[in-house]
Design a protein around this motif. Structure first.
Motif, PDB file in Angstrom:
ATOM      1  N   SER A 190      11.984 -30.218  32.291  1.00  0.00           N
ATOM      2  CA  SER A 190      12.104 -31.580  31.787  1.00  0.00           C
ATOM      3  C   SER A 190      11.325 -31.700  30.477  1.00  0.00           C
ATOM      4  CB  SER A 190      11.592 -32.587  32.811  1.00  0.00           C
ATOM      5  OG  SER A 190      10.183 -32.488  32.935  1.00  0.00           O
ATOM      6  N   CYS A 191      11.617 -32.749  29.740  1.00  0.00           N
ATOM      7  CA  CYS A 191      10.991 -32.920  28.418  1.00  0.00           C
ATOM      8  C   CYS A 191       9.480 -33.109  28.502  1.00  0.00           C
ATOM      9  CB  CYS A 191      11.605 -34.121  27.711  1.00  0.00           C
ATOM     10  SG  CYS A 191      13.318 -33.867  27.261  1.00  0.00           S
ATOM     11  N   ASP A 192       8.990 -33.715  29.569  1.00  0.00           N
ATOM     12  CA  ASP A 192       7.559 -34.018  29.668  1.00  0.00           C
ATOM     13  C   ASP A 192       6.803 -33.050  30.584  1.00  0.00           C
ATOM     14  OD1 ASP A 192       8.745 -34.865  31.998  1.00  0.00           O
ATOM     15  OD2 ASP A 192       7.666 -36.757  32.098  1.00  0.00           O
ATOM     16  N   SER A 193       7.393 -31.920  30.854  1.00  0.00           N
ATOM     17  CA  SER A 193       6.791 -30.963  31.779  1.00  0.00           C
ATOM     18  C   SER A 193       5.559 -30.295  31.195  1.00  0.00           C
ATOM     19  CB  SER A 193       7.809 -29.889  32.150  1.00  0.00           C
ATOM     20  OG  SER A 193       7.212 -28.899  32.951  1.00  0.00           O
ATOM     21  N   LYS A 194       4.555 -30.111  32.036  1.00  0.00           N
ATOM     22  CA  LYS A 194       3.350 -29.363  31.666  1.00  0.00           C
ATOM     23  C   LYS A 194       3.523 -27.874  31.988  1.00  0.00           C
ATOM     24  CE  LYS A 194       0.667 -32.989  30.788  1.00  0.00           C
ATOM     25  NZ  LYS A 194       1.098 -33.589  29.571  1.00  0.00           N
ATOM     26  N   TYR A 195       4.657 -27.541  32.589  1.00  0.00           N
ATOM     27  CA  TYR A 195       4.927 -26.172  33.025  1.00  0.00           C
ATOM     28  C   TYR A 195       4.797 -25.175  31.881  1.00  0.00           C
ATOM     29  CZ  TYR A 195       7.721 -22.179  34.604  1.00  0.00           C
ATOM     30  OH  TYR A 195       8.157 -20.927  34.898  1.00  0.00           O
ATOM     31  N   VAL A 196       5.473 -25.455  30.770  1.00  0.00           N
ATOM     32  CA  VAL A 196       5.467 -24.500  29.652  1.00  0.00           C
ATOM     33  C   VAL A 196       4.061 -24.337  29.084  1.00  0.00           C
ATOM     34  CG1 VAL A 196       6.079 -26.094  27.781  1.00  0.00           C
ATOM     35  CG2 VAL A 196       6.728 -23.691  27.631  1.00  0.00           C
ATOM     36  N   GLU A 197       3.283 -25.417  29.040  1.00  0.00           N
ATOM     37  CA  GLU A 197       1.904 -25.316  28.555  1.00  0.00           C
ATOM     38  C   GLU A 197       1.088 -24.369  29.438  1.00  0.00           C
ATOM     39  OE1 GLU A 197       0.213 -29.235  28.232  1.00  0.00           O
ATOM     40  OE2 GLU A 197       1.998 -29.972  27.213  1.00  0.00           O
ATOM     41  N   CYS A 198       1.283 -24.463  30.745  1.00  0.00           N
ATOM     42  CA  CYS A 198       0.566 -23.585  31.676  1.00  0.00           C
ATOM     43  C   CYS A 198       0.938 -22.128  31.440  1.00  0.00           C
ATOM     44  CB  CYS A 198       0.882 -23.962  33.119  1.00  0.00           C
ATOM     45  SG  CYS A 198       0.270 -25.559  33.635  1.00  0.00           S
ATOM     46  N   VAL A 199       2.217 -21.868  31.320  1.00  0.00           N
ATOM     47  CA  VAL A 199       2.677 -20.497  31.123  1.00  0.00           C
ATOM     48  C   VAL A 199       2.171 -19.958  29.786  1.00  0.00           C
ATOM     49  CG1 VAL A 199       4.707 -19.029  30.814  1.00  0.00           C
ATOM     50  CG2 VAL A 199       4.694 -20.771  32.614  1.00  0.00           C
ATOM     51  N   LEU A 200       2.309 -20.754  28.739  1.00  0.00           N
ATOM     52  CA  LEU A 200       1.891 -20.292  27.412  1.00  0.00           C
ATOM     53  C   LEU A 200       0.386 -20.073  27.326  1.00  0.00           C
ATOM     54  CD1 LEU A 200       4.181 -22.409  25.050  1.00  0.00           C
ATOM     55  CD2 LEU A 200       4.451 -20.016  25.737  1.00  0.00           C
ATOM     56  N   SER A 201      -0.375 -20.745  28.172  1.00  0.00           N
ATOM     57  CA  SER A 201      -1.829 -20.583  28.120  1.00  0.00           C
ATOM     58  C   SER A 201      -2.287 -19.218  28.625  1.00  0.00           C
ATOM     59  CB  SER A 201      -2.516 -21.698  28.922  1.00  0.00           C
ATOM     60  OG  SER A 201      -2.339 -21.506  30.312  1.00  0.00           O
ATOM     61  N   VAL A 202      -1.414 -18.491  29.312  1.00  0.00           N
ATOM     62  CA  VAL A 202      -1.821 -17.204  29.878  1.00  0.00           C
ATOM     63  C   VAL A 202      -1.029 -16.008  29.343  1.00  0.00           C
ATOM     64  CG1 VAL A 202      -2.722 -18.211  31.996  1.00  0.00           C
ATOM     65  CG2 VAL A 202      -0.330 -17.492  31.911  1.00  0.00           C
ATOM     66  N   VAL A 203      -0.133 -16.239  28.386  1.00  0.00           N
ATOM     67  CA  VAL A 203       0.630 -15.104  27.840  1.00  0.00           C
ATOM     68  C   VAL A 203       0.014 -14.624  26.534  1.00  0.00           C
ATOM     69  CG1 VAL A 203       2.807 -15.813  28.899  1.00  0.00           C
ATOM     70  CG2 VAL A 203       2.293 -16.530  26.581  1.00  0.00           C
ATOM     71  N   GLU A 204       0.345 -13.398  26.191  1.00  0.00           N
ATOM     72  CA  GLU A 204      -0.149 -12.814  24.954  1.00  0.00           C
ATOM     73  C   GLU A 204       0.412 -13.590  23.760  1.00  0.00           C
ATOM     74  OE1 GLU A 204       0.748  -8.650  24.871  1.00  0.00           O
ATOM     75  OE2 GLU A 204       0.031  -8.374  26.924  1.00  0.00           O
ATOM     76  N   THR A 205      -0.403 -13.701  22.724  1.00  0.00           N
ATOM     77  CA  THR A 205      -0.043 -14.463  21.531  1.00  0.00           C
ATOM     78  C   THR A 205       1.308 -14.042  20.968  1.00  0.00           C
ATOM     79  OG1 THR A 205      -2.375 -14.718  21.022  1.00  0.00           O
ATOM     80  CG2 THR A 205      -0.833 -15.132  19.235  1.00  0.00           C
ATOM     81  N   GLU A 206       1.605 -12.765  20.990  1.00  0.00           N
ATOM     82  CA  GLU A 206       2.851 -12.276  20.394  1.00  0.00           C
ATOM     83  C   GLU A 206       4.106 -12.808  21.095  1.00  0.00           C
ATOM     84  OE1 GLU A 206       3.894  -7.996  21.479  1.00  0.00           O
ATOM     85  OE2 GLU A 206       1.771  -8.091  22.036  1.00  0.00           O
ATOM     86  N   HIS A 207       3.976 -13.289  22.342  1.00  0.00           N
ATOM     87  CA  HIS A 207       5.137 -13.788  23.085  1.00  0.00           C
ATOM     88  C   HIS A 207       5.211 -15.307  23.152  1.00  0.00           C
ATOM     89  CE1 HIS A 207       6.044  -9.730  24.210  1.00  0.00           C
ATOM     90  NE2 HIS A 207       4.901  -9.589  24.851  1.00  0.00           N
ATOM     91  N   LYS A 208       4.188 -15.999  22.689  1.00  0.00           N
ATOM     92  CA  LYS A 208       4.150 -17.461  22.840  1.00  0.00           C
ATOM     93  C   LYS A 208       5.302 -18.160  22.128  1.00  0.00           C
ATOM     94  CE  LYS A 208      -0.651 -17.944  23.917  1.00  0.00           C
ATOM     95  NZ  LYS A 208      -1.802 -18.779  23.932  1.00  0.00           N
ATOM     96  N   GLU A 209       5.578 -17.786  20.896  1.00  0.00           N
ATOM     97  CA  GLU A 209       6.652 -18.443  20.151  1.00  0.00           C
ATOM     98  C   GLU A 209       8.008 -18.209  20.826  1.00  0.00           C
ATOM     99  OE1 GLU A 209       8.723 -18.371  15.733  1.00  0.00           O
ATOM    100  OE2 GLU A 209       6.678 -17.623  15.946  1.00  0.00           O
ATOM    101  N   THR A 210       8.257 -16.985  21.237  1.00  0.00           N
ATOM    102  CA  THR A 210       9.525 -16.658  21.894  1.00  0.00           C
ATOM    103  C   THR A 210       9.673 -17.417  23.208  1.00  0.00           C
ATOM    104  OG1 THR A 210       9.557 -14.463  20.905  1.00  0.00           O
ATOM    105  CG2 THR A 210      10.930 -14.787  22.854  1.00  0.00           C
ATOM    106  N   LEU A 211       8.620 -17.448  24.018  1.00  0.00           N
ATOM    107  CA  LEU A 211       8.696 -18.138  25.306  1.00  0.00           C
ATOM    108  C   LEU A 211       8.834 -19.648  25.132  1.00  0.00           C
ATOM    109  CD1 LEU A 211       6.191 -16.060  27.436  1.00  0.00           C
ATOM    110  CD2 LEU A 211       8.683 -16.096  27.588  1.00  0.00           C
ATOM    111  N   SER A 212       8.185 -20.187  24.121  1.00  0.00           N
ATOM    112  CA  SER A 212       8.331 -21.614  23.836  1.00  0.00           C
ATOM    113  C   SER A 212       9.770 -21.933  23.431  1.00  0.00           C
ATOM    114  CB  SER A 212       7.362 -22.021  22.731  1.00  0.00           C
ATOM    115  OG  SER A 212       7.499 -23.389  22.451  1.00  0.00           O
ATOM    116  N   LYS A 213      10.340 -21.097  22.572  1.00  0.00           N
ATOM    117  CA  LYS A 213      11.738 -21.268  22.147  1.00  0.00           C
ATOM    118  C   LYS A 213      12.681 -21.109  23.334  1.00  0.00           C
ATOM    119  CE  LYS A 213      14.900 -19.645  18.557  1.00  0.00           C
ATOM    120  NZ  LYS A 213      15.051 -18.735  17.410  1.00  0.00           N
TER     121      LYS A 213
END
Length: 126
Positions: A37-60
């Protein structure tokens, strides 16, 4: 994986990939709808624990999948060619940028076949 699952549950209350009383798992359609959903905190949680090199791709990837799921469930007229391009771009994003990711049969069906299914529906604008 347990750390990420616990982090997501702690920050969002979402139980992901845990056994339930009926013998299935807690990863149901309603959980997926909440995660994307648009207001989900899910992606923030996932991005907080992944390597920097994958953050942009996972966010996209999260943005693409969120849009695809909302389009499929919208009940509105869909421009299937544009929608198909989004699905193809998303599939290629996974394959090209995250080659270690396994594409589940369900995700394959959504990304590879939903354009075809929508074309046969009354909500398609070709």
């Amino acid at each position: 994986m347990i750390f990420v699952r616990n982090l997501i549950e702690g920050k969002t209350g979402m139980r992901i990939d845990q056994l339930n009383a009926s013998g299935g798992t807690s990863s149901t359609g309603s959980v997926v709808r909440r995660a994307f959903s648009c207001d989900s905190k899910y992606v923030e949680c996932v991005l907080s624990v992944v390597e920097t090199e994958h953050k942009e791709t996972l966010s996209k990837l999260h943005t693409h999948l969120s849009a695809i799921l909302r389009i499929i469930n919208s009940g509105r007229i869909i421009y299937t060619v544009v929608f198909g391009d989004l699905c193809t771009d998303t599939y290629l994003l996974i394959v090209d940028s995250l080659p270690w990711v396994s594409i589940t049969p369900t995700l394959h069906k959504v990304l590879a076949h939903s354009e075809e299914i929508l074309k046969s529906s009354t909500l398609a604008e070709i």
